[in-house]
Design an enzyme around this catalytic site. Structure first.
Site, short mmCIF file in Angstrom:
data_model
loop_
_atom_site.label_atom_id
_atom_site.label_comp_id
_atom_site.label_asym_id
_atom_site.label_seq_id
_atom_site.Cartn_x
_atom_site.Cartn_y
_atom_site.Cartn_z
N ASP A 83 3.04 2.48 -1.96
CA ASP A 83 1.62 2.96 -1.70
C ASP A 83 0.68 3.62 -2.87
O ASP A 83 1.80 3.54 -3.79
CB ASP A 83 1.96 3.68 -0.84
CG ASP A 83 0.86 4.34 -0.26
OD1 ASP A 83 -0.15 3.32 0.03
OD2 ASP A 83 0.98 5.30 0.55
N GLU B 118 -2.72 1.71 -6.23
CA GLU B 118 -4.70 1.66 -6.74
C GLU B 118 -4.77 1.64 -8.47
O GLU B 118 -5.60 0.75 -8.55
CB GLU B 118 -5.66 2.23 -6.30
CG GLU B 118 -5.54 1.45 -4.32
CD GLU B 118 -4.33 1.75 -3.97
OE1 GLU B 118 -4.11 2.69 -4.06
OE2 GLU B 118 -4.23 1.53 -2.99
N ASP C 250 -5.49 1.58 4.99
CA ASP C 250 -5.62 3.34 6.25
C ASP C 250 -6.70 2.63 6.54
O ASP C 250 -7.75 2.47 6.83
CB ASP C 250 -5.96 3.97 5.22
CG ASP C 250 -4.20 4.66 4.71
OD1 ASP C 250 -3.52 4.30 5.29
OD2 ASP C 250 -4.42 5.06 3.87
#
Ligand code: MIG
Length: 767
Positions: free
Chosen positions: A406, A409, A480
């Protein structure tokens, strides 16, 4: 970018070099159908950071030079290059596929500072100028284009008229159609025209821009302010072939472990072993099939990666084993940020070896994420990847085979990571602005290689951020989302476009992550989610509970039925994943992939195919109890009623809360299992074949579903044929010892159970 005119050309094998007045350009054939077009603008032009399959197949190129153009001809394509290096591409018969736009872009001027200030006061979007970019590839819009691909972008299936940016972004506010950026950058665009289809892969990892006719309906473009003009034109005689060629270049997912295709239960907020035991006991007690539990941040000691929380997750080894015995796999979350804490082993090791991204002054660059102040491992460096991969060993030794990546990015809470942060590399020094979009890719590569090395099993890696090619290492979820009907709707085009972009193994959080779900939304979401290639219910801390039992028994009974359906379909799904290794064809598909000449399906957002045999037309609107269904050519069988329906027409289908409309294409043989509580619950001795055909054929694979033994021939390959009044079943390859003992054949409500013999099985059907 000014290029000037062509002064000289030179061909060597698959490569044609063009000397231009102001630059150097190349046209290089990877295969007859894949051609790379490059203009050198930086010295690093040819050094691709990604592991693209550039192995060239010798291509015969016929080169003809005339006064004002140069023509390159292969057995598949004709490429005409004008004197100013404008490139027009035709198929072998001279049908125009794609033409460089001749004029200049009109551009969109940005606002003056005063207006910007004004808008800023209320926090409104200030807009940005789109005047010109250093690198621009502008294609003429012929008018009949539909656009697909580009990964998980928001909005709808067809991207025409929209603009997007590729810059991996963590934004938890509800994703809507005006969003330009999300977590993933997949710069692969498919253009479907009336009589042709092709793809373009923009090989530039900097921030890139796509405009598909929003600025001006005369053209569409992709662009960047850094890097090179470097893209692959990918031809195919149909969309499937384009995807096959694109995944030839960027890679395909190899078959996942069977357990990862089952149901996953997750929540940020399962804070202790006790929470997890409660959940898993409830799943089993209520007979809700489930294979996997994800562990969110709480299992770690203050979010320090590769640690366990000693209070709430004491004795993790025993914990993991206990769950394994009950048939649950554990998938812990691992974020990239390493807490910069003196004495913390991981941090100190990385620091001593200079494994972190650095500022221009050579200091470790830090920002803030969950653990507090963190350093960012430089996953571009193979040594760092090995170090990171090796740190998974303790987790793997406990029996863990899946990892959830997670925040890669990479996310940063205290402002954006500056462009000039340095990622050292043997190839050349790299800056954040070039690495950002591929950071997640290399993190997944590190994780995948570590898990594979220490377990010998097929890793299940789940990632939020990625780039073209990450499909080789990881499954993806769309980040999300929220518990909104709009997000249930959007998940269909999103996952379909991810599939068309090479990401077969994808899903969205079932029930929605942010916001609060209702029981109706949860039911409808399971009716779609049970067909997501990656099927996980996940929820945030703050929202109300959304486990299958959260809304009482009636709701649970409906949800259970769809989770069971998923388990029944596992052989069908798994078989598709195996076939996909050769083709890159996704399993969750928009109808346009199968029926690209059917005008009704080019923008169909609320139906999808699961492989080529199953069509799903779910309810994705609050309060709806019936819907308009479009069935394409052929004959279709209503999964629930058995009714046969002629295709190429719209019809109205009743869909009370417990019904998700499902249709099977006539001619199909669907391999199924009985629903189990988890994939390894028992050795399956009986394969179920549901015949939706008077004539049909199925090639079906079986292996241990766990490791790579199939590469050594440890698999079985069956061939089932329905013809006349008989079903013929044969074992074409026998390499896996658990050959099915029985076949259960279901045909028009009649059931035939027969012993399976190695040779010459014939089942007489009463037609
Ligand atoms: O936003 O680890 O998308 O699935 O539960 C918080 C906590 C960071 C974001 C992920 C979400 C996960 C959450 N993470």
């Amino acid at each position: 970018m000014e290029l000037g005119n062509i002064v000289d050309i030179n061909q060597e094998g698959n490569l044609v070099e063009f000397r231009l007045e102001q630059s150097l350009a190349y046209i290089e054939f990877i295969t007859e159908s894949i051609v790379r077009i490059m203009v050198k603008s930086e010295d690093n032009y040819a050094i691709s950071l990604l592991d693209i399959n550039d192995s060239k197949i010798p291509v015969h190129i016929e080169l003809v030079k005339s006064e004002d153009e140069i023509v390159l001809r292969t057995s598949k394509l004709i490429i005409k290059i004008m004197s100013d290096f404008k490139v027009d591409i035709y198929d072998k018969n001279g049908l125009l596929l794609c033409k460089d736009f001749r004029g200049k872009r009109t551009g969109i001027a940005g606002l003056d500072n005063e207006s910007k200030m004004l808008l800023k006061k209320e926090g409104q979007d200030e807009g940005s100028s789109k005047e010109s970019y250093k690198v621009e590839v502008i294609k003429s819009m012929e008018g009949d284009e539909f656009f697909y691909g580009l990964g998980e972008k928001t909005g709808f299936l067809n991207k025409k008229g929209y603009d997007y940016e590729m810059w991996n972004t963590d934004n938890p506010t509800p994703h809507v159609e005006s969003f330009k950026q999300l977590y993933k950058s997949i710069p692969f665009l498919i253009t479907l025209r009336s009589n042709s289809v092709f793809g373009m892969y923009f090989n530039n990892s900097y921030k890139t821009f796509y405009d598909l006719g929003k600025e001006d309906s005369r053209y569409y473009y992709f662009a960047a302010n850094d890097g090179n003009l470097d893209y692959y034109f990918i031809y195919g005689s149909n969309m499937k072939e384009v995807i096959k060629n694109y995944t030839y270049l960027t890679g395909r997912a190899s078959r996942p472990p069977m357990w990862s295709l089952g149901y996953h239960q997750s929540r940020w907020g399962y804070n202790s072993k006790k929470d997890i035991y409660d959940i898993t006991m409830k799943l089993r007690k209520l007979r809700i099939p489930c294979d996997t539990i994800h562990l969110d941040l709480a299992y770690m000691e203050g979010c320090r990666v590769f640690t366990w929380n000693k209070n709430n997750f004491s004795n993790p080894k025993e914990f993991v084993k206990h769950l394994k015995d009950k048939g649950f796999n554990i998938v812990p979350i691992i974020d990239p940020g390493v807490k910069t804490e003196v004495g913390y082993k991981i941090y100190e090791e990385g620091k001593a070896n200079q494994y972190y991204a650095e500022t221009v002054k050579g200091e470790i660059y830090t920002n803030e994420v969950w653990p507090g102040e963190v350093a960012y491992p430089n996953f571009i460096d193979p040594e760092v990847r090995k170090w990171w991969g090796d740190h998974h060993k303790d987790l793997l030794d406990m029996g863990i085979q899946g990892i959830w990546n997670d925040m890669n990015e990479p996310a940063s809470f205290r402002g954006a990571i500056p462009d000039d942060i340095i990622f050292k590399s043997k190839k050349r020094p790299l800056q954040h602005k070039e690495v950002h979009n591929i950071y997640g890719h290399f993190m997944c590569k590190a994780t995948f290689e570590g898990v594979k090395k220490y377990t010998g099993k097929r890793p299940f890696i789940l990632t939020r951020a990625c780039y073209s090619g990450t499909q080789k290492y990881a499954a993806v979820w769309t980040g999300d989302n929220h518990s909104l009907w709009a997000h249930l709707q959007m998940s269909i085009p999103q996952i379909c476009n991810l599939g068309l972009s090479g990401f077969c193994f994808a899903g969205a959080d079932v029930g929605g992550y942010g916001s609060d779900v209702t029981d109706e939304l949860l039911i409808r979401w399971y009716q779609v989610g049970c067909f997501y290639p990656f099927f996980r219910n996940h929820n945030t801390l703050a929202s109300i509970s959304q486990e299958p039992w959260s809304f009482g028994e009636t709701t649970l009974n409906i949800i259970r039925k769809y989770i069971e359906l998923r388990y029944e379909l596992l052989p069908y799904i798994y078989n598709h994943f195996i076939n996909q290794e050769q083709t890159g064809i996704p399993i969750m598909q928009p109808l346009v992939l199968q029926y690209e000449n059917d005008a009704q399906v080019k923008e169909l957002n609320d139906e999808f195919m699961l492989g080529e045999n199953i069509l799903v037309a779910p309810i994705v609107e609050q309060g709806k109890r019936c819907r308009l269904v479009y069935l394409p050519e052929g004959r279709w069988i209503d999964y629930w009623t058995g009714e046969e329906i002629l295709g190429q027409q719209f019809m109205i289908k009743d869909a009370p809360l417990e019904i998700c409309p499902i249709y099977i294409k006539k001619g199909s043989i669907i391999p199924m299992y009985k629903a189990m509580q988890y994939t390894g619950e028992e050795d399956i001795e009986e394969l179920i074949l549901k015949l939706y055909c008077d004539e049909g054929e199925l090639i079906y694979y079986q292996d241990n579903g766990i490791d790579y033994a199939y590469e050594q021939g440890e698999y079985n390959m069956y061939k089932f044929v329905v013809e006349g009044n008989y079903l013929y079943a044969d074992l074409l390859h026998k390499g896996y010892d658990k050959v099915y003992k029985k076949l259960k054949v279901i045909y028009k409500e009649k059931t035939y159970v027969v012993d399976f013999k190695i040779e010459g099985n014939i089942v007489k059907l009463r037609k």
